[in-house]
Design an enzyme around this catalytic site. Sequence first.
Site, PDB file in Angstrom:
ATOM      1  N   GLY A   1     -45.481 -26.258  -0.378  1.00 36.26           N
ATOM      2  CA  GLY A   1     -45.506 -24.827  -0.065  1.00 36.26           C
ATOM      3  C   GLY A   1     -46.836 -24.420   0.553  1.00 36.26           C
ATOM      4  O   GLY A   1     -47.738 -25.253   0.741  1.00 36.26           O
ATOM      5  N   GLN A   2     -46.972 -23.154   0.882  1.00 38.23           N
ATOM      6  CA  GLN A   2     -48.185 -22.667   1.561  1.00 38.23           C
ATOM      7  C   GLN A   2     -49.443 -22.920   0.723  1.00 38.23           C
ATOM      8  O   GLN A   2     -50.387 -23.570   1.172  1.00 38.23           O
ATOM      9  CB  GLN A   2     -48.094 -21.158   1.806  1.00 38.23           C
ATOM     10  CG  GLN A   2     -47.007 -20.712   2.746  1.00 38.23           C
ATOM     11  CD  GLN A   2     -47.203 -19.237   3.084  1.00 38.23           C
ATOM     12  OE1 GLN A   2     -47.984 -18.917   3.963  1.00 38.23           O
ATOM     13  NE2 GLN A   2     -46.499 -18.346   2.396  1.00 38.23           N
TER      14      GLN A   2
ATOM     15  N   ASP B   1     -38.821 -31.501 -10.066  1.00 36.20           N
ATOM     16  CA  ASP B   1     -38.139 -30.210 -10.107  1.00 36.20           C
ATOM     17  C   ASP B   1     -38.535 -29.520 -11.413  1.00 36.20           C
ATOM     18  O   ASP B   1     -38.196 -29.997 -12.502  1.00 36.20           O
ATOM     19  CB  ASP B   1     -36.622 -30.456 -10.036  1.00 36.20           C
ATOM     20  CG  ASP B   1     -35.837 -29.149 -10.020  1.00 36.20           C
ATOM     21  OD1 ASP B   1     -36.400 -28.100 -10.405  1.00 36.20           O
ATOM     22  OD2 ASP B   1     -34.657 -29.196  -9.628  1.00 36.20           O
TER      23      ASP B   1
ATOM     24  N   TRP C   1     -49.184 -11.119  -0.469  1.00 34.19           N
ATOM     25  CA  TRP C   1     -49.094 -11.201   1.003  1.00 34.19           C
ATOM     26  C   TRP C   1     -49.742 -12.479   1.561  1.00 34.19           C
ATOM     27  O   TRP C   1     -50.680 -12.427   2.357  1.00 34.19           O
ATOM     28  CB  TRP C   1     -49.747  -9.972   1.640  1.00 34.19           C
ATOM     29  CG  TRP C   1     -49.012  -8.684   1.452  1.00 34.19           C
ATOM     30  CD1 TRP C   1     -48.082  -8.374   0.511  1.00 34.19           C
ATOM     31  CD2 TRP C   1     -49.163  -7.488   2.262  1.00 34.19           C
ATOM     32  NE1 TRP C   1     -47.653  -7.071   0.670  1.00 34.19           N
ATOM     33  CE2 TRP C   1     -48.296  -6.506   1.730  1.00 34.19           C
ATOM     34  CE3 TRP C   1     -49.953  -7.155   3.352  1.00 34.19           C
ATOM     35  CZ2 TRP C   1     -48.191  -5.211   2.272  1.00 34.19           C
ATOM     36  CZ3 TRP C   1     -49.855  -5.870   3.883  1.00 34.19           C
ATOM     37  CH2 TRP C   1     -48.982  -4.927   3.358  1.00 34.19           C
TER      38      TRP C   1
ATOM     39  N   TYR D   1     -36.713 -10.753  -7.816  1.00 39.05           N
ATOM     40  CA  TYR D   1     -37.885 -11.619  -7.632  1.00 39.05           C
ATOM     41  C   TYR D   1     -39.014 -11.187  -8.566  1.00 39.05           C
ATOM     42  O   TYR D   1     -39.571 -11.999  -9.310  1.00 39.05           O
ATOM     43  CB  TYR D   1     -38.343 -11.580  -6.164  1.00 39.05           C
ATOM     44  CG  TYR D   1     -39.685 -12.231  -5.941  1.00 39.05           C
ATOM     45  CD1 TYR D   1     -39.829 -13.611  -6.001  1.00 39.05           C
ATOM     46  CD2 TYR D   1     -40.825 -11.457  -5.695  1.00 39.05           C
ATOM     47  CE1 TYR D   1     -41.073 -14.202  -5.820  1.00 39.05           C
ATOM     48  CE2 TYR D   1     -42.072 -12.046  -5.512  1.00 39.05           C
ATOM     49  CZ  TYR D   1     -42.191 -13.412  -5.573  1.00 39.05           C
ATOM     50  OH  TYR D   1     -43.421 -13.995  -5.403  1.00 39.05           O
TER      51      TYR D   1
HETATM   52  N1  LIG Z   1     -45.743 -15.934  -0.292  1.00 36.97           N
HETATM   53  C1  LIG Z   1     -46.243 -14.782  -0.718  1.00 36.97           C
HETATM   54  O1  LIG Z   1     -46.444 -13.837   0.055  1.00 36.97           O
HETATM   55  C2  LIG Z   1     -46.592 -14.611  -2.178  1.00 36.97           C
HETATM   56  C3  LIG Z   1     -46.990 -13.348  -2.612  1.00 36.97           C
HETATM   57  C4  LIG Z   1     -47.324 -13.185  -3.963  1.00 36.97           C
HETATM   58  C5  LIG Z   1     -47.256 -14.260  -4.833  1.00 36.97           C
HETATM   59  N2  LIG Z   1     -46.853 -15.467  -4.376  1.00 36.97           N
HETATM   60  C6  LIG Z   1     -46.779 -16.562  -5.349  1.00 36.97           C
HETATM   61  O2  LIG Z   1     -47.691 -17.586  -4.971  1.00 36.97           O
HETATM   62  C7  LIG Z   1     -47.133 -18.869  -5.277  1.00 36.97           C
HETATM   63  C8  LIG Z   1     -47.173 -19.748  -4.045  1.00 36.97           C
HETATM   64  O3  LIG Z   1     -46.517 -19.080  -2.982  1.00 36.97           O
HETATM   65  P1  LIG Z   1     -46.275 -19.806  -1.583  1.00 36.97           P
HETATM   66  O4  LIG Z   1     -46.167 -18.736  -0.568  1.00 36.97           O
HETATM   67  O5  LIG Z   1     -47.233 -20.924  -1.417  1.00 36.97           O
HETATM   68  O6  LIG Z   1     -44.824 -20.398  -1.848  1.00 36.97           O
HETATM   69  P2  LIG Z   1     -43.903 -21.275  -0.878  1.00 36.97           P
HETATM   70  O7  LIG Z   1     -44.593 -21.536   0.411  1.00 36.97           O
HETATM   71  O8  LIG Z   1     -42.567 -20.623  -0.876  1.00 36.97           O
HETATM   72  O9  LIG Z   1     -43.829 -22.642  -1.674  1.00 36.97           O
HETATM   73  C9  LIG Z   1     -43.189 -22.745  -2.891  1.00 36.97           C
HETATM   74  C10 LIG Z   1     -42.856 -24.191  -3.103  1.00 36.97           C
HETATM   75  O10 LIG Z   1     -42.194 -24.304  -4.359  1.00 36.97           O
HETATM   76  C11 LIG Z   1     -41.206 -25.307  -4.204  1.00 36.97           C
HETATM   77  N3  LIG Z   1     -40.156 -25.190  -5.195  1.00 36.97           N
HETATM   78  C12 LIG Z   1     -39.097 -24.335  -5.210  1.00 36.97           C
HETATM   79  N4  LIG Z   1     -38.326 -24.580  -6.272  1.00 36.97           N
HETATM   80  C13 LIG Z   1     -38.895 -25.601  -6.947  1.00 36.97           C
HETATM   81  C14 LIG Z   1     -38.548 -26.313  -8.119  1.00 36.97           C
HETATM   82  N5  LIG Z   1     -37.439 -26.031  -8.807  1.00 36.97           N
HETATM   83  N6  LIG Z   1     -39.361 -27.323  -8.525  1.00 36.97           N
HETATM   84  C15 LIG Z   1     -40.474 -27.641  -7.826  1.00 36.97           C
HETATM   85  N7  LIG Z   1     -40.844 -27.006  -6.701  1.00 36.97           N
HETATM   86  C16 LIG Z   1     -40.063 -25.993  -6.266  1.00 36.97           C
HETATM   87  C17 LIG Z   1     -40.675 -25.068  -2.814  1.00 36.97           C
HETATM   88  O11 LIG Z   1     -39.987 -26.209  -2.370  1.00 36.97           O
HETATM   89  P3  LIG Z   1     -38.776 -26.056  -1.306  1.00 36.97           P
HETATM   90  O12 LIG Z   1     -39.432 -25.597  -0.033  1.00 36.97           O
HETATM   91  O13 LIG Z   1     -38.195 -27.414  -1.251  1.00 36.97           O
HETATM   92  O14 LIG Z   1     -37.853 -25.012  -1.869  1.00 36.97           O
HETATM   93  C18 LIG Z   1     -41.938 -24.770  -2.034  1.00 36.97           C
HETATM   94  O15 LIG Z   1     -42.500 -25.931  -1.483  1.00 36.97           O
HETATM   95  C19 LIG Z   1     -45.747 -18.597  -5.850  1.00 36.97           C
HETATM   96  O16 LIG Z   1     -45.834 -18.548  -7.235  1.00 36.97           O
HETATM   97  C20 LIG Z   1     -45.426 -17.209  -5.356  1.00 36.97           C
HETATM   98  O17 LIG Z   1     -44.538 -16.539  -6.212  1.00 36.97           O
HETATM   99  C21 LIG Z   1     -46.533 -15.670  -3.071  1.00 36.97           C
END
Ligand SMILES: NC(=O)c1ccc[n+]([C@@H]2O[C@H](COP(=O)([O-])OP(=O)(O)OC[C@H]3O[C@@H](n4cnc5c(N)ncnc54)[C@H](OP(=O)(O)O)[C@@H]3O)[C@@H](O)[C@H]2O)c1
Length: 303
Positions: free
Chosen positions: A19-20, A46, A160, A135
């Site tokens: 992920g990001q 997982d 964000w 969410y």
């Molecule tokens: N993105 C935002 O704007 C944002 C804002 C506020 C908070 N956050 C929080 O910050 C954190 C990181 O966000 P991010 O943007 O880096 O997220 P992301 O890019 O969506 O990456 C999340 C990763 O988690 C993996 N994942 C999903 N289900 C899973 C499972 N059952 N077991 C193991 N891995 C799993 C995904 O794999 P797949 O791609 O294979 O599904 C993906 O690689 C998260 O907790 C998110 O809630 C994000």
Amino acid sequence: MVASAYTTSAKVLVLGAAGQVGHALVELLEKSPGIEPIGFTRRQMDITSADAVRQQLEKHLPDYVVNCAGFNRVDAAERQVDEAFAVNRDGPANLATACAALSIPLLHLSSDYVFDGHYASGYSEGDDPAPLGTYGRSKWEGEEKVRQLQPQHLILRVSWIFSARGHNFLLRMLEQARQEKEIEAADDRRGCPTSADDVARVILAILRQLTCGIDVWGTYHYCGAEITTRYGFSEAILAAVRQYEELEVETLKAVSTADLHPLAERPASSVLKCRKLLSTFGIRQRPWRSELQRVIREIYGES
Ligand SMILES: NC(=O)c1ccc[n+]([C@@H]2O[C@H](COP(=O)([O-])OP(=O)(O)OC[C@H]3O[C@@H](n4cnc5c(N)ncnc54)[C@H](OP(=O)(O)O)[C@@H]3O)[C@@H](O)[C@H]2O)c1
């Protein structure tokens, strides 16, 4: 088994490594002396499987676990409720249970979406959560599981997130701007964009201090410096991209969030106050505008 400053290296197991934030964190930790990262993608571990989590933790015995995995598609969560709760609530519960059994501190990422967004000036860690949709509810319940199951936890709420990879507002805006003459962006949603690399920097700074054995468990906020709107962020993205590429888009139109008809309700204010992180760890907010320039350079292969 918190590693002392004198052990050779701290083993850090990172979930959601594709992920990001997960990807940025593993990359940064790989370059950080005294830290040995182990990144796991969803395919490799997982987090919804309690057995898989326990077995992998027992096998690798890390000094810290950092959970960057999540189900982050806000609209899709309204239709895939069970999956959102499995990943965002049950996954952290599995990690917290296994971490507690092995005395491994857990760092867990959460979100501004635990709040309803009515405080325009922003949210502190002690403000009452009131998530608006699936969410946000699933992230809040995930936080609560971590608090209940592993006292040695640190929950970092961020907002964000953008980066040069994965799914995010910046890359969607770029895609649209290459194809459409007019783009709409909400000017009634306030927040602070935050680069994934910046979040990784913050997590590394926290890990460095945890390795000194300090006792600072709890919930913290982090986001980039300077409040803007989705419209303001879009303006900044288009201006930065136009240094590198001619775009199809001619007009950026300010609209209300309601005009965009999102499936899930979103907080009007996603602003997170980050004073506690500063006073506890000395970590300052980095301006998102300079991070945006850096990420755009990365997209165009300049870094
Ligand atoms: N993105 C935002 O704007 C944002 C804002 C506020 C908070 N956050 C929080 O910050 C954190 C990181 O966000 P991010 O943007 O880096 O997220 P992301 O890019 O969506 O990456 C999340 C990763 O988690 C993996 N994942 C999903 N289900 C899973 C499972 N059952 N077991 C193991 N891995 C799993 C995904 O794999 P797949 O791609 O294979 O599904 C993906 O690689 C998260 O907790 C998110 O809630 C994000």
